[in-house]
Design a protein around this motif. Structure first.
Motif: not given
Length: 171
Positions: A28-31, A45-46, A81-84, A92-96
């Motif tokens: 699970d990529l989100a986990a 967290f987004g 911030a991190v979102d997916l 797509r994982v976004h680390i900003c």
């Protein structure tokens, strides 16, 4: 401090240069992203991290890629911030971060070896990230997202949703 930098450079050089493979498994990529980002104080967290996102990945290598990008974002001392999101068969994982951004002369070379925007960096962290993502059939890129000065997007192919379901128990 100099000894620590030399040790880090040696470790990163060896990791980048030696041949290695990945051992993908359903995850699970989100986990995985939430777990990797827990060490970043105040990370935002987004909503894309609120539901399971199935991928096939080598958990150890994926965690290494996430940690490298998160460490870079945290080193700016700014908001992180991190979102997916999921689109066109990819996750797509976004680390900003809201730090100083990437200098224009570095943008095209950011994922190449020995390119660093940090005075104490080895310049291999993002090169290793790119190599890990490539080995998974994905990619790492510097992207633009409104409200952020720097955003690294890690892209992976999705796995079927059934990949996250437990296997049936044989009778």
């Amino acid at each position: 401090e100099q000894v620590d930098r030399i040790a880090r450079l040696s470790r990163d050089l060896l990791d980048y240069a030696r041949p290695w493979g990945i051992e993908p498994a359903a995850c699970d990529l989100a986990a995985q992203v939430r777990a990797a980002a827990r060490h970043v104080p105040g990370v935002e967290f987004g909503p894309g991290l609120d539901r399971p996102v199935p991928v096939r990945a080598d958990g150890r290598r994926l965690n290494q890629a996430l940690a490298n990008v998160l460490d870079n974002a945290q080193a700016t001392g700014a908001r992180v911030a991190v979102d997916l999101d999921v689109r066109d068969g990819t996750a797509r994982v976004h680390i900003c971060d809201a730090g100083p951004g990437v200098p224009a002369d570095m943008r095209d070379r950011l994922f190449q070896p020995f390119v660093s925007r940090s005075p104490g960096g080895t310049g291999l962290g993002l090169a290793i990230v790119a190599r890990i993502m490539d080995a998974h059939g994905g990619s790492a890129a510097l992207t633009d997202r409104p409200g952020w000065s720097t955003c690294i997007t890690l892209t992976l192919p999705l796995a079927p949703q059934s990949a996250l379901r437990p296997a049936p128990v044989a009778a």
